[in-house]
Design a protein around this motif. Structure first.
Motif, short mmCIF file in Angstrom:
data_model
loop_
_atom_site.label_atom_id
_atom_site.label_comp_id
_atom_site.label_asym_id
_atom_site.label_seq_id
_atom_site.Cartn_x
_atom_site.Cartn_y
_atom_site.Cartn_z
N LYS A 12 0.83 -1.22 0.00
CA LYS A 12 0.00 0.00 0.00
C LYS A 12 0.86 1.26 0.00
CE LYS A 12 -3.78 -2.28 2.34
NZ LYS A 12 -4.72 -2.23 3.46
N ASP A 13 1.85 1.30 -0.84
CA ASP A 13 2.79 2.42 -0.89
C ASP A 13 2.09 3.73 -1.24
OD1 ASP A 13 5.41 3.35 -0.55
OD2 ASP A 13 5.74 3.36 -2.72
N HIS A 14 1.13 3.71 -2.16
CA HIS A 14 0.40 4.93 -2.53
C HIS A 14 -0.39 5.47 -1.33
CE1 HIS A 14 -2.65 1.80 -2.99
NE2 HIS A 14 -3.56 2.75 -2.88
N GLU A 15 -0.91 4.57 -0.51
CA GLU A 15 -1.64 4.99 0.68
C GLU A 15 -0.70 5.62 1.70
OE1 GLU A 15 -4.03 2.40 3.81
OE2 GLU A 15 -4.95 2.31 1.81
N ARG A 16 0.49 5.08 1.83
CA ARG A 16 1.48 5.64 2.76
C ARG A 16 1.90 7.04 2.30
NH1 ARG A 16 3.72 1.63 6.22
NH2 ARG A 16 3.13 -0.45 5.57
N LYS A 17 2.02 7.25 1.00
CA LYS A 17 2.38 8.58 0.51
C LYS A 17 1.28 9.58 0.78
CE LYS A 17 5.56 7.10 -3.09
NZ LYS A 17 5.79 6.99 -4.54
N GLN A 18 0.04 9.16 0.62
CA GLN A 18 -1.08 10.07 0.83
C GLN A 18 -1.23 10.43 2.31
OE1 GLN A 18 -4.91 8.59 -0.31
NE2 GLN A 18 -5.94 10.47 0.25
N PHE A 19 -1.08 9.47 3.20
CA PHE A 19 -1.33 9.68 4.62
C PHE A 19 -0.05 9.83 5.44
CE2 PHE A 19 -5.30 7.49 3.31
CZ PHE A 19 -6.17 8.53 3.60
N LEU A 20 0.95 10.49 4.88
CA LEU A 20 2.16 10.90 5.59
C LEU A 20 2.92 9.73 6.21
CD1 LEU A 20 0.71 14.08 7.34
CD2 LEU A 20 1.81 13.92 5.11
N GLY A 21 2.98 8.63 5.49
CA GLY A 21 3.79 7.50 5.94
C GLY A 21 3.04 6.45 6.72
N THR A 22 1.77 6.64 6.97
CA THR A 22 0.99 5.65 7.69
C THR A 22 -0.13 5.13 6.80
OG1 THR A 22 -0.11 5.18 9.80
CG2 THR A 22 -0.62 7.29 8.75
N LEU A 23 -0.82 4.12 7.28
CA LEU A 23 -1.91 3.53 6.52
C LEU A 23 -3.26 4.07 7.01
CD1 LEU A 23 -0.64 -0.15 6.55
CD2 LEU A 23 -0.48 1.48 4.68
N ARG A 24 -4.22 4.09 6.13
CA ARG A 24 -5.54 4.61 6.46
C ARG A 24 -6.16 3.85 7.63
NH1 ARG A 24 -10.58 4.69 6.79
NH2 ARG A 24 -11.97 6.23 5.93
N GLU A 25 -5.96 2.58 7.69
CA GLU A 25 -6.58 1.75 8.73
C GLU A 25 -6.07 2.08 10.14
OE1 GLU A 25 -3.59 -2.05 8.11
OE2 GLU A 25 -5.44 -1.89 6.96
N ARG A 26 -4.98 2.83 10.24
CA ARG A 26 -4.39 3.19 11.54
C ARG A 26 -4.81 4.58 12.01
NH1 ARG A 26 1.86 1.30 10.51
NH2 ARG A 26 1.40 -0.90 10.17
N ILE A 27 -5.49 5.34 11.18
CA ILE A 27 -5.76 6.76 11.45
C ILE A 27 -7.02 6.95 12.29
CG2 ILE A 27 -6.31 8.96 10.35
CD1 ILE A 27 -4.54 8.11 8.04
#
Length: 150
Positions: A21-36
């Motif tokens: 999920k590299d594109h997701e990490r780039k969008q959410f400042l290095g973390t995954l959406r499921e952790r936010i």
């Protein structure tokens, strides 16, 4: 599982191991959406909208950490940092030159998945006054001139 070829080894050596999920990490400042827990856009951070929701989320999630987009000027981030310090939330600034195009200004996140469904703050639209609605409905030339003098 397929075997790696020479090109895979070269790519991995030059750019590092590919993260899921590299594109997701780039969008959410290095973390995954499921952790936010909560994500603020750059506009919300710069206009200090969502500070109340951020503070409430920090109260409810004292083990979370705040990740701030390094491309947002530091003068806009003072309130977020003060709130984080108030509740003992660690905060860090991430400046990723490859992910400059993200609209995310700050995220409150965990190191593990929490799968929260709504992570964005819904911006409230201001309701125009009754007089303004009437003027917009009656778009005559004289009404527009009269609105200049009110």
């Amino acid at each position: 599982m397929s075997k790696k070829n020479v090109e895979d080894y070269l790519t991995e050596g030059m750019y590092g191991t590919r993260l899921p999920k590299d594109h997701e990490r780039k969008q959410f400042l290095g973390t995954l959406r499921e952790r936010i827990v909560l994500a603020l856009t750059k506009g919300q951070v710069m206009s200090n909208k969502g500070l109340e929701q951020l503070e409430e989320a920090m109260k409810e999630n004292p083990e979370a950490k705040l990740i701030i987009n390094g491309h947002v000027s530091h003068r806009f981030l003072t309130e977020e940092k003060k709130i984080a310090d108030k509740y003992g939330i660690s905060h860090s600034t991430i400046t990723n030159e490859e992910a400059e195009d993200t609209n995310i200004g700050a995220v409150l996140t965990y190191d593990y998945a929490i799968d929260k469904e709504d992570i964005f703050i819904q911006e409230e639209t201001e309701q125009p006054d009754d007089e303004e609605e009437k003027r917009e409905e009656d778009g005559s030339f004289f009404t527009k001139i009269r609105s200049w003098f009110d």
